[in-house]
Structure formats: structure tokens, C-alpha cells
Design an enzyme around this catalytic site. Structure first.
Site, short mmCIF file in Angstrom:
data_model
loop_
_atom_site.label_atom_id
_atom_site.label_comp_id
_atom_site.label_asym_id
_atom_site.label_seq_id
_atom_site.Cartn_x
_atom_site.Cartn_y
_atom_site.Cartn_z
N ILE A 138 -1.48 9.46 46.93
CA ILE A 138 -1.15 8.03 46.02
C ILE A 138 -1.41 6.90 46.97
CG2 ILE A 138 0.90 6.98 44.91
CD1 ILE A 138 1.89 9.67 44.32
N LEU A 188 -1.46 11.75 59.56
CA LEU A 188 -2.81 12.30 59.14
C LEU A 188 -2.26 14.06 59.01
CD1 LEU A 188 -5.91 11.07 60.83
CD2 LEU A 188 -4.68 10.59 58.78
N ASP A 202 3.30 8.26 63.64
CA ASP A 202 4.38 9.23 62.91
C ASP A 202 5.79 7.91 62.50
OD1 ASP A 202 6.72 10.79 62.49
OD2 ASP A 202 5.74 12.40 63.70
N ALA A 261 5.10 7.73 52.94
CA ALA A 261 5.02 8.91 53.69
C ALA A 261 6.33 9.76 53.72
CB ALA A 261 5.27 8.25 55.09
N ALA A 262 6.02 11.09 53.41
CA ALA A 262 6.82 12.14 53.24
C ALA A 262 6.31 13.48 53.41
CB ALA A 262 7.47 12.03 51.94
N TYR A 320 14.09 18.61 49.98
CA TYR A 320 12.97 17.62 49.55
C TYR A 320 13.93 16.87 48.76
CZ TYR A 320 9.05 15.32 47.21
OH TYR A 320 8.29 14.54 46.44
N ARG A 350 4.71 20.09 31.92
CA ARG A 350 4.92 18.96 32.89
C ARG A 350 4.40 17.63 32.45
NH1 ARG A 350 7.30 22.51 34.41
NH2 ARG A 350 7.37 23.35 36.85
N ARG A 370 7.40 31.39 39.80
CA ARG A 370 7.87 31.05 40.94
C ARG A 370 9.31 31.08 40.94
NH1 ARG A 370 3.85 26.36 42.96
NH2 ARG A 370 2.51 27.59 43.65
N GLY A 394 12.82 29.42 41.00
CA GLY A 394 13.26 27.91 40.83
C GLY A 394 12.25 27.06 40.21
P1 NAD Z 1 0.57 13.00 50.32
O1 NAD Z 1 1.15 14.34 51.16
O2 NAD Z 1 -0.92 13.01 49.91
O3 NAD Z 1 1.00 11.79 51.05
C1 NAD Z 1 2.21 11.55 51.87
C2 NAD Z 1 1.56 11.15 53.24
O4 NAD Z 1 2.51 10.93 54.23
C3 NAD Z 1 0.27 12.09 53.88
O5 NAD Z 1 -0.95 11.33 53.87
C4 NAD Z 1 0.83 12.66 55.26
O6 NAD Z 1 -0.17 12.51 56.12
C5 NAD Z 1 1.99 11.22 55.47
N1 NAD Z 1 3.05 11.48 56.42
C6 NAD Z 1 3.73 12.90 56.34
N2 NAD Z 1 4.58 12.87 57.26
C7 NAD Z 1 4.49 11.71 58.17
C8 NAD Z 1 5.03 11.13 59.35
N3 NAD Z 1 5.92 11.84 59.81
N4 NAD Z 1 4.52 9.93 59.64
C9 NAD Z 1 3.51 9.21 59.12
N5 NAD Z 1 3.03 9.80 57.96
C10 NAD Z 1 3.40 10.86 57.42
O7 NAD Z 1 1.46 13.06 48.95
P2 NAD Z 1 1.21 11.92 47.88
O8 NAD Z 1 1.17 13.11 46.48
O9 NAD Z 1 0.38 10.95 47.96
O10 NAD Z 1 2.91 11.44 47.80
C11 NAD Z 1 3.13 10.32 47.93
C12 NAD Z 1 4.61 9.94 47.77
O11 NAD Z 1 4.98 10.30 46.65
C13 NAD Z 1 5.51 11.12 48.81
O12 NAD Z 1 6.52 10.47 49.34
C14 NAD Z 1 6.09 12.08 47.64
O13 NAD Z 1 6.96 12.79 48.13
C15 NAD Z 1 6.03 11.45 46.33
N6 NAD Z 1 5.84 12.06 45.26
C16 NAD Z 1 4.46 12.47 44.80
C17 NAD Z 1 4.47 13.17 43.86
C18 NAD Z 1 3.15 13.68 43.36
O14 NAD Z 1 2.98 14.40 42.18
N7 NAD Z 1 2.04 13.62 43.96
C19 NAD Z 1 5.51 13.62 42.77
C20 NAD Z 1 6.84 12.97 43.40
C21 NAD Z 1 6.85 12.40 44.42
C1 UD2 Z 2 6.73 19.68 42.19
C2 UD2 Z 2 7.86 18.72 42.50
C3 UD2 Z 2 7.61 17.37 41.96
C4 UD2 Z 2 6.05 16.99 42.47
C5 UD2 Z 2 5.14 17.68 42.18
C6 UD2 Z 2 3.93 17.41 42.96
C7 UD2 Z 2 9.81 20.01 41.93
C8 UD2 Z 2 10.98 20.24 40.98
N1 UD2 Z 2 9.11 19.13 41.68
O1 UD2 Z 2 6.55 19.91 40.89
O2 UD2 Z 2 8.53 16.36 42.46
O3 UD2 Z 2 6.22 16.93 44.04
O4 UD2 Z 2 5.27 19.20 42.76
O5 UD2 Z 2 2.90 17.60 41.91
O6 UD2 Z 2 9.76 20.71 42.78
N2 UD2 Z 2 1.26 26.54 39.30
C9 UD2 Z 2 0.58 27.71 38.83
N3 UD2 Z 2 -0.43 28.02 39.60
C10 UD2 Z 2 -0.72 27.39 40.77
C11 UD2 Z 2 0.04 26.09 41.05
C12 UD2 Z 2 1.30 25.76 40.25
O7 UD2 Z 2 0.81 28.36 37.96
O8 UD2 Z 2 -1.60 27.56 41.45
C13 UD2 Z 2 2.46 26.31 38.20
C14 UD2 Z 2 3.66 26.11 38.97
O9 UD2 Z 2 4.25 27.30 39.06
C15 UD2 Z 2 4.48 25.21 38.06
C16 UD2 Z 2 3.43 24.51 37.34
O10 UD2 Z 2 2.09 24.96 37.78
O11 UD2 Z 2 4.99 25.88 37.01
C17 UD2 Z 2 3.20 23.06 38.32
O12 UD2 Z 2 3.41 22.99 39.71
P1 UD2 Z 2 3.19 21.76 40.53
O13 UD2 Z 2 3.62 22.66 42.08
O14 UD2 Z 2 2.00 21.27 40.38
O15 UD2 Z 2 4.27 21.02 40.31
P2 UD2 Z 2 6.05 21.22 40.04
O16 UD2 Z 2 6.26 20.52 38.73
O17 UD2 Z 2 6.50 22.56 40.57
#
Ligand code: NAD
Ligand code: UD2
Length: 316
Positions: A12, A33, A52, A75-76, A144, A217, A276, A278
Site C-alpha cells: 500500500i 525491507l 527500522d 509500517a507493520a 496483530y 470478504r 483455517r 479462526g
Molecule cells: P506490507 O507488508 O506490504 O507493508 C508493510 C511494510 O512495513 C513492509 O514494506 C515492511 O517491510 C515494513 N516494515 C515492517 N516492519 C518494519 C519495521 N520494523 N521498520 C520499518 N518498516 C517495517 O503490507 P501492506 O499490505 O502494504 O499494509 C500496509 C499497512 O496496512 C499495514 O500496517 C497493515 O497492517 C495494514 N493493513 C493492510 C491490509 C491489506 O489488505 N493489505 C489490511 C488491513 C490492514
Molecule cells: C486478513 C486480516 C486482514 C488483512 C488481510 C490481508 C484477519 C481477521 N484479517 O484477512 O486484516 O490483513 O488478511 O489481505 O486476520 N485463503 C485460501 N487460500 C489461500 C489463502 C487464503 O482459501 O491460499 C482464504 C482464507 O482462508 C480466507 C480468505 O481466503 O478465508 C481470505 O484470506 P486472506 O488471508 O487474504 O485475508 P483475511 O480475510 O483472512
């Protein structure tokens, strides 16, 4: 304007950095990274710091050197499964480091316009009421989710108590280019895309479906997420508030597989496995708060997946 994105080399963050640079802004990214990739960024245009966010000295230097207008806290350790394996380390990154950053912003960033913290729909847990509203019951079921909710509360506290202008976004299931498919707990659309790419390359790919595939979803395309982030960061009325970021529409995994099969005109081999632990059955967002800021999701699930796959194939 000057922007800082923590975790900006990730999925993102790198998409947001590109958008901001294209709009003529100055962008600094800090990322260790661990999941992100330097190639996700145009480092000629983005000022990249490999570091970091737990490194307090480094973070102090970053905030001493530049007065930012906007800070996005992305970052997370973004994997729920990782947080279950490594709760202490996750906690240090996902909560402690953010709290330290808030303290530094309070002390050193006098003209900041907005801090936006990236939270997750994971905070709602498996409480069945749908759609999820921002004031729905919070039921964090993993380290988380606990750290996301606690960080949200600190972000709002710094807004209310110390005058640091801040907002929170709760992302639902985001998908699009540069999402890393490497872990089995990566976003499911990045995994399916990877499987189809393997199949196109002549490999014998099989996609594992956990459960019956009828789980649903709220999949939201990255471009709509960027729209949401711009609206929340720039709107006056969003200060001190929390926003769901989704589309308001739920789609089943089986329907997703159908969209992919139709697009590639091939049938992916499926391996149905037990659900899975949960796993949540149904999830989707009430997005009316975000809509009140002017948000209009542009990408239906079909349009979003097609845009994603078109770009993926161009890059093959
Ligand atoms: P991502 O893993 O691609 O991005 C997170 C970035 O944080 C990575 O580039 C990683 O290298 C960096 N990072 C991790 N630990 C670090 C540290 N200690 N110091 C510096 N950098 C660090 O994930 P994303 O999908 O781009 O998610 C971005 C944010 O959105 C995260 O906070 C994530 O929890 C949140 N989020 C994402 C989703 C989704 O569907 N992608 C859903 C809910 C929340
Ligand atoms: C998790 C996080 C959400 C977000 C998301 C990242 C929770 C409650 N939510 O959601 O916050 O970070 O991940 O996109 O933990 N699945 C398969 N095959 C695979 C992979 C996944 O069937 O190879 C299923 C999985 O079991 C789930 C659905 O696909 O039912 C979506 O999985 P996900 O990991 O993309 O996301 P989700 O909703 O668990």
C-alpha cells in the site's frame, strides 16, 4: 507538500508514494525491507531510508531533519499469522514503535497537518453483525488485532490530548499490484494471481481453498484505497475520526476464482482443504462515514481484478 510514509516500500505504501510523487509532492519513505521491496519505489523521486521504525535514534533524526505536512503510519508486521508466532516482536513494531513516533511528532513537528494510521478490519474479529460499522463491537482475536486497536487508541489520544491532528483508517481486504504473495498468509488475491502466473509459465499450479470457498470478504482495489487515504488526510472533518476502507460489497472466494478463470480462459486446479483456524466466514464494511467525506469506490471486483491482472501481465 512533504510526506513521510513508514512502511512505504510495501504494497500500500509504495502505491501511495507513487501517487504522491506523481502529484508533485516530496516523499520520504522509511522501511526495513522485511516485506517491502526497494524495486517498488522510484528511488530517483522518493527519498528512501532503509531503517527500522523501532530505531528511536534514527526516527529522532528523521523528525529533526524535516518538518512534514503529512505522516502515514503504514509500517507493520502485517501478517496475523506472524503476530501469533512472534507476539513480542510484533508488539514492538505494531505498537511501541508507533507510540514513539507519535511522541516525536508531538515534540518536533509543529506544523503537521495530519497523521494517518493504518489499522485493520481484524479489530472486529469474528463478531457476526454485518456490515461492520466503525462503532461495531471490537473483538481482537490475535496479537496483530490487539496492537492495531491499541495503536488506534493512542493515535486518537494524541489527537485529543496533545493536539496532534490524526485520523485512523481500517482497511478491509486490499488487493492490487506489488502485493507480496510469498507467505501462505499473504492477501489471497496475490496468491491466486501468483498461481495463474505459474500456470501461464507452464507449471503445474494448484490453488488451495481453505474451507468451501463460500467465505466472503470486502475486497477493495488499491486505487480506491489511495482515494480514501487522500480524502481522510485532507479533509478537516476527518480529524480525530476512524474510517472503514472497503467497497461495502462482499464477494466469495469461489466467485473470485470464477473471475480469474474467465479472464485467463483456463480452469485453475483447486485443492479444497479444511478451513483455517479462526477463519472469519463473512466480512464487509459499512462505508457511509467515508462516503460522507466524498468517497466513491470506482472499482467493482471485476473491474479491479481486470486492472490488476492487466498490469501484472504487462510486467511479466
Ligand atoms: P506490507 O507488508 O506490504 O507493508 C508493510 C511494510 O512495513 C513492509 O514494506 C515492511 O517491510 C515494513 N516494515 C515492517 N516492519 C518494519 C519495521 N520494523 N521498520 C520499518 N518498516 C517495517 O503490507 P501492506 O499490505 O502494504 O499494509 C500496509 C499497512 O496496512 C499495514 O500496517 C497493515 O497492517 C495494514 N493493513 C493492510 C491490509 C491489506 O489488505 N493489505 C489490511 C488491513 C490492514
Ligand atoms: C486478513 C486480516 C486482514 C488483512 C488481510 C490481508 C484477519 C481477521 N484479517 O484477512 O486484516 O490483513 O488478511 O489481505 O486476520 N485463503 C485460501 N487460500 C489461500 C489463502 C487464503 O482459501 O491460499 C482464504 C482464507 O482462508 C480466507 C480468505 O481466503 O478465508 C481470505 O484470506 P486472506 O488471508 O487474504 O485475508 P483475511 O480475510 O483472512
Amino acid at each position: 507538500m512533504k510526506y513521510l510514509i513508514t512502511g512505504g516500500a510495501g504494497f500500500i505504501g509504495s502505491s501511495l508514494a507513487k501517487k504522491l510523487v506523481d502529484n508533485g509532492h516530496e516523499v520520504t519513505v522509511i522501511d526495513d525491507l522485511s516485506m517491502g521491496k526497494k524495486e517498488n519505489l522510484d528511488t530517483e523521486k522518493v527519498y528512501f531510508i532503509k531503517g527500522d521504525i523501532r530505531d528511536n535514534e534514527l526516527m529522532e533524526q528523521v523528525f529533526e531533519k524535516t518538518q512534514f505536512d503529512y505522516v502515514f503510519l503504514l509500517a507493520a508486521i502485517a501478517s496475523v499469522a506472524d503476530s501469533i508466532q512472534r507476539p513480542i516482536e510484533t508488539h514492538e513494531v505494531n505498537l511501541d514503535a508507533n507510540l514513539n513516533i507519535l511522541k516525536l511528532i508531538k515534540e518536533k513537528q509543529n506544523d503537521i497537518k495530519r497523521v494517518v494510521f493504518a489499522s485493520s478490519a481484524a479489530v472486529y474479529g469474528d463478531e457476526p453483525t454485518l456490515p461492520k460499522k466503525e462503532n461495531s463491537q471490537i473483538k481482537p482475536l490475535s496479537p496483530y488485532a490487539i496492537d492495531k486497536f491499541a495503536s488506534e487508541q493512542f493515535v486518537l489520544l494524541y489527537n485529543n490530548l496533545y493536539g496532534v491532528p490524526a485520523s485512523v483508517v481500517r482497511f478491509f481486504n486490499v488487493y492490487g499490484m506489488n502485493q507480496n504473495p510469498e507467505s501462505p498468509y499473504s492477501g489471497v488475491l496475490s496468491i491466486i494471481t501468483d498461481k495463474f502466473k505459474q500456470k501461464l509459465a507452464g507449471k503445474d499450479a494448484v490453488f488451495n481453498v481453505y474451507g468451501d470457498g463460500n467465505q466472503e470478504r470486502d475486497f477493495v482495489f488499491i486505487e480506491d484505497v489511495i482515494q480514501a487515504l487522500m480524502l481522510v488526510s485532507e479533509s478537516e472533518s476527518s480529524r480525530g475520526n476512524v474510517y472503514n476502507v472497503g467497497t461495502g460489497i462482499a464477494t466469495s472466494l469461489n466467485r473470485i476464482i470464477e473471475i480469474y478463470n474467465d479472464y485467463f480462459k483456463i480452469s485453475m486446479k483447486l485443492n479444497y482443504l479444511p478451513s483455517r483456524d479462526g477463519d472469519i466466514r463473512y466480512s464487509y464494511a459499512d462505508i457511509s462515514s467515508l462516503q460522507n467525506l466524498g468517497y466513491v469506490p470506482i472499482y467493482s471486483i471485476v473491474k479491479g481484478i481486470h486492472s490488476y491482472l492487466k498490469k501484472e501481465l504487462e510486467n511479466l
